[in-house]
Write a protein that holds these residues in place. Structure first.
Motif, PDB file in Angstrom:
ATOM      1  N   THR A  73     -43.504  42.465  12.554  1.00 20.04           N
ATOM      2  CA  THR A  73     -42.115  42.804  12.285  1.00 20.04           C
ATOM      3  C   THR A  73     -42.079  44.239  11.793  1.00 20.04           C
ATOM      4  N   THR A  74     -41.489  45.128  12.604  1.00 16.52           N
ATOM      5  CA  THR A  74     -41.456  46.539  12.229  1.00 16.52           C
ATOM      6  C   THR A  74     -40.031  47.027  11.987  1.00 16.52           C
ATOM      7  N   THR A  75     -39.096  46.082  11.821  1.00 18.57           N
ATOM      8  CA  THR A  75     -37.736  46.481  11.472  1.00 18.57           C
ATOM      9  C   THR A  75     -37.661  46.936  10.016  1.00 18.57           C
ATOM     10  N   ASN A  76     -38.562  46.436   9.178  1.00 20.15           N
ATOM     11  CA  ASN A  76     -38.618  46.792   7.759  1.00 20.15           C
ATOM     12  C   ASN A  76     -40.018  47.285   7.407  1.00 20.15           C
ATOM     13  N   ALA A  77     -40.085  48.177   6.429  1.00 21.08           N
ATOM     14  CA  ALA A  77     -41.361  48.675   5.924  1.00 21.08           C
ATOM     15  C   ALA A  77     -41.329  48.623   4.407  1.00 21.08           C
ATOM     16  N   ARG A  78     -42.301  47.969   3.809  1.00 22.28           N
ATOM     17  CA  ARG A  78     -42.349  47.845   2.352  1.00 22.28           C
ATOM     18  C   ARG A  78     -42.696  49.196   1.727  1.00 22.28           C
ATOM     19  N   VAL A  79     -41.890  49.646   0.781  1.00 20.38           N
ATOM     20  CA  VAL A  79     -42.098  50.955   0.186  1.00 20.38           C
ATOM     21  C   VAL A  79     -43.444  51.031  -0.526  1.00 20.38           C
ATOM     22  N   GLU A  80     -43.923  49.916  -1.060  1.00 19.50           N
ATOM     23  CA  GLU A  80     -45.167  49.926  -1.832  1.00 19.50           C
ATOM     24  C   GLU A  80     -46.389  50.239  -0.977  1.00 19.50           C
ATOM     25  N   PHE A  88     -46.878  52.592   9.705  1.00 24.11           N
ATOM     26  CA  PHE A  88     -45.868  53.445   9.077  1.00 24.11           C
ATOM     27  C   PHE A  88     -46.429  54.706   8.422  1.00 24.11           C
ATOM     28  N   ARG A  89     -47.738  54.760   8.214  1.00 21.06           N
ATOM     29  CA  ARG A  89     -48.345  55.834   7.420  1.00 21.06           C
ATOM     30  C   ARG A  89     -48.075  57.216   8.018  1.00 21.06           C
ATOM     31  N   GLY A  90     -48.252  57.349   9.324  1.00 21.43           N
ATOM     32  CA  GLY A  90     -48.060  58.654   9.948  1.00 21.43           C
ATOM     33  C   GLY A  90     -46.650  59.173   9.767  1.00 21.43           C
ATOM     34  N   ALA A  91     -45.654  58.326  10.043  1.00 22.05           N
ATOM     35  CA  ALA A  91     -44.258  58.745   9.904  1.00 22.05           C
ATOM     36  C   ALA A  91     -43.952  59.132   8.467  1.00 22.05           C
ATOM     37  N   PHE A  92     -44.460  58.356   7.516  1.00 18.28           N
ATOM     38  CA  PHE A  92     -44.152  58.634   6.109  1.00 18.28           C
ATOM     39  C   PHE A  92     -44.819  59.912   5.624  1.00 18.28           C
ATOM     40  N   LEU A  93     -46.123  60.037   5.825  1.00 19.12           N
ATOM     41  CA  LEU A  93     -46.854  61.176   5.281  1.00 19.12           C
ATOM     42  C   LEU A  93     -46.523  62.475   6.010  1.00 19.12           C
ATOM     43  N   GLU A  94     -46.162  62.391   7.290  1.00 13.60           N
ATOM     44  CA  GLU A  94     -45.870  63.588   8.074  1.00 13.60           C
ATOM     45  C   GLU A  94     -44.386  63.945   8.060  1.00 13.60           C
ATOM     46  N   GLY A 184     -38.879  65.805   0.304  1.00 14.38           N
ATOM     47  CA  GLY A 184     -39.815  65.848  -0.810  1.00 14.38           C
ATOM     48  C   GLY A 184     -41.238  65.522  -0.405  1.00 14.38           C
ATOM     49  N   THR A 185     -42.145  65.673  -1.352  1.00 20.16           N
ATOM     50  CA  THR A 185     -43.527  65.244  -1.152  1.00 20.16           C
ATOM     51  C   THR A 185     -43.556  63.723  -1.012  1.00 20.16           C
ATOM     52  N   PRO A 186     -44.650  63.165  -0.493  1.00 21.33           N
ATOM     53  CA  PRO A 186     -44.733  61.713  -0.428  1.00 21.33           C
ATOM     54  C   PRO A 186     -44.475  61.027  -1.767  1.00 21.33           C
ATOM     55  N   ALA A 189     -40.774  61.194  -2.553  1.00 19.75           N
ATOM     56  CA  ALA A 189     -40.044  60.275  -1.685  1.00 19.75           C
ATOM     57  C   ALA A 189     -40.208  58.833  -2.139  1.00 19.75           C
ATOM     58  N   LEU A 190     -41.424  58.451  -2.517  1.00 19.58           N
ATOM     59  CA  LEU A 190     -41.661  57.090  -2.999  1.00 19.58           C
ATOM     60  C   LEU A 190     -40.861  56.803  -4.254  1.00 19.58           C
ATOM     61  N   GLU A 191     -40.866  57.733  -5.182  1.00 20.16           N
ATOM     62  CA  GLU A 191     -40.137  57.522  -6.435  1.00 20.16           C
ATOM     63  C   GLU A 191     -38.648  57.346  -6.171  1.00 20.16           C
ATOM     64  N   ALA A 192     -38.098  58.153  -5.255  1.00 17.77           N
ATOM     65  CA  ALA A 192     -36.679  58.033  -4.932  1.00 17.77           C
ATOM     66  C   ALA A 192     -36.376  56.670  -4.312  1.00 17.77           C
ATOM     67  N   ALA A 193     -37.190  56.247  -3.367  1.00 16.74           N
ATOM     68  CA  ALA A 193     -36.934  54.981  -2.682  1.00 16.74           C
ATOM     69  C   ALA A 193     -37.074  53.781  -3.614  1.00 16.74           C
ATOM     70  N   MET A 194     -37.976  53.875  -4.578  1.00 19.18           N
ATOM     71  CA  MET A 194     -38.225  52.751  -5.485  1.00 19.18           C
ATOM     72  C   MET A 194     -37.211  52.659  -6.615  1.00 19.18           C
ATOM     73  N   THR A 195     -36.633  53.792  -7.024  1.00 20.93           N
ATOM     74  CA  THR A 195     -35.864  53.796  -8.274  1.00 20.93           C
ATOM     75  C   THR A 195     -34.434  54.299  -8.152  1.00 20.93           C
ATOM     76  N   SER A 196     -34.042  54.863  -7.024  1.00 17.03           N
ATOM     77  CA  SER A 196     -32.733  55.512  -6.945  1.00 17.03           C
ATOM     78  C   SER A 196     -31.582  54.563  -7.220  1.00 17.03           C
ATOM     79  N   TRP A 197     -31.642  53.358  -6.637  1.00 19.11           N
ATOM     80  CA  TRP A 197     -30.466  52.484  -6.661  1.00 19.11           C
ATOM     81  C   TRP A 197     -30.394  51.670  -7.952  1.00 19.11           C
TER      82      TRP A 197
END
Length: 207
Positions: A73-80, A88-94, A184-186, A189-197
């Motif tokens: 299932t690639t409709t969702n990607a776990r932020v952790e 998902f690693r290539g898209a995220f890190l690049e 942002g840096t990886p 970006a992680l901090e924003a996705a985990m804590t913004s909302w």
């Protein structure tokens, strides 16, 4: 996981999106139900501005096909695990990050197992003021016999305390954190996705 979404934007929601990203949208026909493999509107960085593009919902990494991913299932990607999962690693890190605007998303009722013959019960999650939801996403492009295919996944996180219909929710972003996710840096970006909302901005109704 969120495998059902909606893009029925009210006029003021469209105005919100245009204020944030500019006059880049060709608004599609509003859809009450968007399913995996359907086109999903994504906003990504382009030059010094943004572009709004419809992408296949269900990310296909380079060198793979939809047939290769039948059991994933690639409709969702776990932020952790964005930095770890090969899909998902290539898209995220690049930096192939994007924003997926939605009017609502749907989660199945995790507390209730449907009886035989019953339909799954869904909860519609949205803002009570009907402003757009801005979800963190990743996009990819892969070459197919029919040409380049661009696809997208939506990032998920642990739910805020007042959202109790499922053990995951979309990684929603406040406008102040969009740049951290997109540019942002990886780690930023992680901090924003985990804590913004924060809590208190969503309501849920039985669909």
């Amino acid at each position: 996981m969120c495998n059902r979404a909606e893009d029925q934007f009210a006029p003021h929601a469209r105005q919100d999106l245009e204020r944030l990203f500019g006059d880049i949208f060709t608004w599609p026909e509003p859809r009450e139900r968007i399913n995996p493999t359907d086109p999903l509107l994504a906003v990504r960085v382009q030059d010094d501005g943004y572009a709004a593009v419809p992408l296949r919902w269900g990310l296909i990494p380079p060198g793979k096909t939809s047939e290769d991913l039948k059991r994933l299932t690639t409709t969702n990607a776990r932020v952790e695990t964005l930095s770890e999962k090969p899909t998902f690693r290539g898209a995220f890190l690049e930096g192939r990050r994007c924003i997926v605007p939605l009017s609502a998303f749907f989660e199945p009722d995790a507390a209730r197992t449907p009886k035989r013959g019953e339909r799954k019960r869904w909860h519609r999650v949205h803002r009570p003021d009907h402003r757009p939801l801005l979800a963190a996403g990743l996009w990819e492009v892969t070459v197919t016999p029919d040409g380049p295919l661009e696809s997208v996944t939506v990032v998920t996180r642990e739910p805020v305390p007042d959202l109790d219909v499922h053990d995951r929710m979309l990684a929603l972003l406040l406008s102040q954190d969009l740049d951290a996710w997109l540019r942002g840096t990886p780690q930023e970006a992680l901090e924003a996705a985990m804590t913004s909302w924060p809590s208190g901005l969503l309501v849920q109704t039985t669909a």
